[in-house]
Design an enzyme around this catalytic site. Sequence first.
Site, PDB file in Angstrom:
ATOM      1  N   THR A 124       1.567   3.419  -2.104  1.00 54.60           N
ATOM      2  CA  THR A 124       1.079   4.637  -2.771  1.00 54.60           C
ATOM      3  C   THR A 124      -0.219   5.132  -2.133  1.00 54.60           C
ATOM      4  O   THR A 124      -0.845   6.051  -2.653  1.00 54.60           O
ATOM      5  CB  THR A 124       0.841   4.383  -4.267  1.00 54.60           C
ATOM      6  OG1 THR A 124      -0.110   3.314  -4.426  1.00 54.60           O
ATOM      7  CG2 THR A 124       2.138   3.998  -4.968  1.00 54.60           C
ATOM      8  N   GLY A 125      -0.619   4.530  -1.027  1.00 57.30           N
ATOM      9  CA  GLY A 125      -1.879   4.888  -0.383  1.00 57.30           C
ATOM     10  C   GLY A 125      -1.791   6.150   0.441  1.00 57.30           C
ATOM     11  O   GLY A 125      -0.721   6.741   0.633  1.00 57.30           O
ATOM     12  N   ASP A 126      -2.952   6.547   0.970  1.00 58.12           N
ATOM     13  CA  ASP A 126      -3.044   7.815   1.699  1.00 58.12           C
ATOM     14  C   ASP A 126      -2.234   7.791   2.988  1.00 58.12           C
ATOM     15  O   ASP A 126      -1.565   8.774   3.321  1.00 58.12           O
ATOM     16  CB  ASP A 126      -4.517   8.112   1.997  1.00 58.12           C
ATOM     17  CG  ASP A 126      -4.707   9.509   2.575  1.00 58.12           C
ATOM     18  OD1 ASP A 126      -4.285  10.488   1.924  1.00 58.12           O
ATOM     19  OD2 ASP A 126      -5.254   9.619   3.683  1.00 58.12           O
ATOM     20  N   LEU A 127      -2.281   6.689   3.728  1.00 53.45           N
ATOM     21  CA  LEU A 127      -1.515   6.613   4.976  1.00 53.45           C
ATOM     22  C   LEU A 127      -0.025   6.680   4.710  1.00 53.45           C
ATOM     23  O   LEU A 127       0.718   7.373   5.421  1.00 53.45           O
ATOM     24  CB  LEU A 127      -1.860   5.327   5.736  1.00 53.45           C
ATOM     25  CG  LEU A 127      -1.118   5.110   7.053  1.00 53.45           C
ATOM     26  CD1 LEU A 127      -1.445   6.219   8.056  1.00 53.45           C
ATOM     27  CD2 LEU A 127      -1.444   3.745   7.648  1.00 53.45           C
TER      28      LEU A 127
ATOM     29  N   HIS B 146      -8.367   2.918  20.592  1.00 58.02           N
ATOM     30  CA  HIS B 146      -7.641   4.077  21.105  1.00 58.02           C
ATOM     31  C   HIS B 146      -7.962   4.353  22.578  1.00 58.02           C
ATOM     32  O   HIS B 146      -7.067   4.417  23.426  1.00 58.02           O
ATOM     33  CB  HIS B 146      -7.976   5.328  20.298  1.00 58.02           C
ATOM     34  CG  HIS B 146      -7.516   5.269  18.870  1.00 58.02           C
ATOM     35  ND1 HIS B 146      -6.414   4.564  18.467  1.00 58.02           N
ATOM     36  CD2 HIS B 146      -8.009   5.849  17.748  1.00 58.02           C
ATOM     37  CE1 HIS B 146      -6.256   4.701  17.159  1.00 58.02           C
ATOM     38  NE2 HIS B 146      -7.208   5.477  16.714  1.00 58.02           N
TER      39      HIS B 146
ATOM     40  N   LYS C  83      -5.140  -0.984  12.304  1.00 55.31           N
ATOM     41  CA  LYS C  83      -6.526  -1.232  12.649  1.00 55.31           C
ATOM     42  C   LYS C  83      -7.397  -0.947  11.413  1.00 55.31           C
ATOM     43  O   LYS C  83      -6.951  -0.211  10.512  1.00 55.31           O
ATOM     44  CB  LYS C  83      -6.940  -0.386  13.851  1.00 55.31           C
ATOM     45  CG  LYS C  83      -7.276   1.082  13.556  1.00 55.31           C
ATOM     46  CD  LYS C  83      -7.768   1.759  14.815  1.00 55.31           C
ATOM     47  CE  LYS C  83      -8.231   3.164  14.545  1.00 55.31           C
ATOM     48  NZ  LYS C  83      -9.537   3.274  13.920  1.00 55.31           N
TER      49      LYS C  83
ATOM     50  N   ARG D  63      -0.427  -1.724  -6.346  1.00 61.54           N
ATOM     51  CA  ARG D  63      -0.933  -2.122  -7.659  1.00 61.54           C
ATOM     52  C   ARG D  63      -0.508  -1.165  -8.767  1.00 61.54           C
ATOM     53  O   ARG D  63      -0.451  -1.542  -9.930  1.00 61.54           O
ATOM     54  CB  ARG D  63      -2.462  -2.191  -7.633  1.00 61.54           C
ATOM     55  CG  ARG D  63      -3.021  -3.318  -6.777  1.00 61.54           C
ATOM     56  CD  ARG D  63      -4.534  -3.265  -6.727  1.00 61.54           C
ATOM     57  NE  ARG D  63      -5.002  -2.016  -6.118  1.00 61.54           N
ATOM     58  CZ  ARG D  63      -6.267  -1.655  -6.019  1.00 61.54           C
ATOM     59  NH1 ARG D  63      -7.215  -2.460  -6.503  1.00 61.54           N
ATOM     60  NH2 ARG D  63      -6.623  -0.525  -5.439  1.00 61.54           N
TER      61      ARG D  63
ATOM     62  N   HIS E 199      -1.555   4.241  16.683  1.00 60.75           N
ATOM     63  CA  HIS E 199      -0.670   5.405  16.714  1.00 60.75           C
ATOM     64  C   HIS E 199      -0.826   6.223  18.001  1.00 60.75           C
ATOM     65  O   HIS E 199       0.077   6.955  18.377  1.00 60.75           O
ATOM     66  CB  HIS E 199      -0.899   6.290  15.481  1.00 60.75           C
ATOM     67  CG  HIS E 199      -2.206   7.030  15.480  1.00 60.75           C
ATOM     68  ND1 HIS E 199      -3.363   6.478  14.998  1.00 60.75           N
ATOM     69  CD2 HIS E 199      -2.526   8.274  15.883  1.00 60.75           C
ATOM     70  CE1 HIS E 199      -4.350   7.352  15.117  1.00 60.75           C
ATOM     71  NE2 HIS E 199      -3.874   8.454  15.650  1.00 60.75           N
TER      72      HIS E 199
ATOM     73  N   GLY F  94       0.837  -1.196   0.000  1.00 58.55           N
ATOM     74  CA  GLY F  94       0.000   0.000   0.000  1.00 58.55           C
ATOM     75  C   GLY F  94       0.867   1.238   0.000  1.00 58.55           C
ATOM     76  O   GLY F  94       0.480   2.281   0.534  1.00 58.55           O
TER      77      GLY F  94
END
Length: 483
Positions: free
Chosen positions: A19-22, A240, A148, A51, A178, A17
């Site tokens: 290239t993902g947002d996180l 959390h 999570k 991908r 986090h 992942g």
Amino acid sequence: MVSRIIPVDPFDLVIFGGTGDLARRKILPGLYRRFLAGQMPEDARIIGAARSELDDDAYRAFVRDAVDEFVRPDRKDVGQIDAFLSRLHYVTIDAKGTGGWQELAGLMRDGVIRSFYFSVAPGLFGDLAERLHDHDIADADSRIVVEKPFGRDLSSAKALNATLAEHFNESQIYRIDHYLGKETVQNLMAVRFGNVLFEPLWNSQYVDHIQITVAETVGVGGRGSYYDRSGAMRDMVQNHLMQLLCLIAMEPPSRFNPDAVRDEKLKVIRALEPVEPYQIVRGQYQADADGPSYREDVENPRSLTESFIAMKLHVSNWRWAGTPFYLRTGKRLRARASEIAVVFKDAPHSIFGDEAGHHRNILTIRLQPDEGMTLGVTIKEPGPGGMRLIDVPLDMTFAEALGPESEEIPDAYERLIMDVIRGNQTLFMRGDEVEAAWSWTDPIIEGWEARGDAPKPYEPGTAGPEESQMLMHREGRRWREIR
């Protein structure tokens, strides 16, 4: 005071992942900051895997843009950024198929720590774990990091743990939360167990109640489809807030090591009493001039999912018998704030009379914004005119107390990723912790679903539904103001 940065051992970190947002917002900028701090050894490498059809140069351009967007201007050194980017590689991967796995296997080096960050949907965890082993990419010393949600109920959490356990043992699995990487959260343990001042008072004899608040000003935004299946209970309380509760309430561990700390946290979860319906308030934000309602945000006009929850809990053990814990979290509230407030009891007898007013010592641990701690103490108001008492804070805001060094404090993701490389699991959730938390959470959710309880409406920019105020008012207590 000079902080000492200790480099970690050489590693290959694969970010599935990548290239993902996180990865773009947190993981990659955080790794750059650790590189800038001198914590990353010269032969460390970061490999993005996703991908998207990219080559190394295209991925480095992607990461350069992420650094430019999410790193402070004074931390952007062109030469350092170029040196960091030279350590990056990229593999186009098919998580459910065969594409890219042989190429990834060919990139792995012997003699370095191999870590794999699963920054993907939980539904892909099993596929990734299986292929890492099928292609001999992971070995007995490899580590995986999973985000999570760790399931959405007890049965799915058990299934997820079983899937991971087919290929990795518990000492290799790092379930990242986090919140546990925040400097203030770790300082909570230092304050409790490193100071003789607090630990003798940390019990029901001296503590009236404890409040844990995580308030957000934003709505569900682009997470509507996910959030409406989860709600505040699953999204925030089960993980959390539960972890913050454990750190506040746990017994002193025999030593500061991963299993000793997590053993004590697990005892707290198992000591939680069931919560009655009248001890819970759920809410949904309404529309206002600044934004749509929750139901409009999630595109579900009949949604019964909560965007706010407040609840009263009890920990059934000797230390906390009779001391309530109040938890609340919600979206579209008055301010963005995360804090823990330990409210101590009144002095057993006031020698100053009723005219002196009501005063209490409160230890406030602020997670965001302005990380730090404040201890409220009662003093005489300066000047003539008798014994007038006022409350003043003993403030330890990190930015003020530590000066320029506070700017070097790594954020949660930076610290936790480096802990993965070190092999330190203290700040990561163990599988039995996750399952115990769901064992407590599931009956509460099943209860309100069976009753068909509807969340209470609340106006954005407030502290939540009025009923949440009554949760404390009827017992002569008050929530601390969100600001």
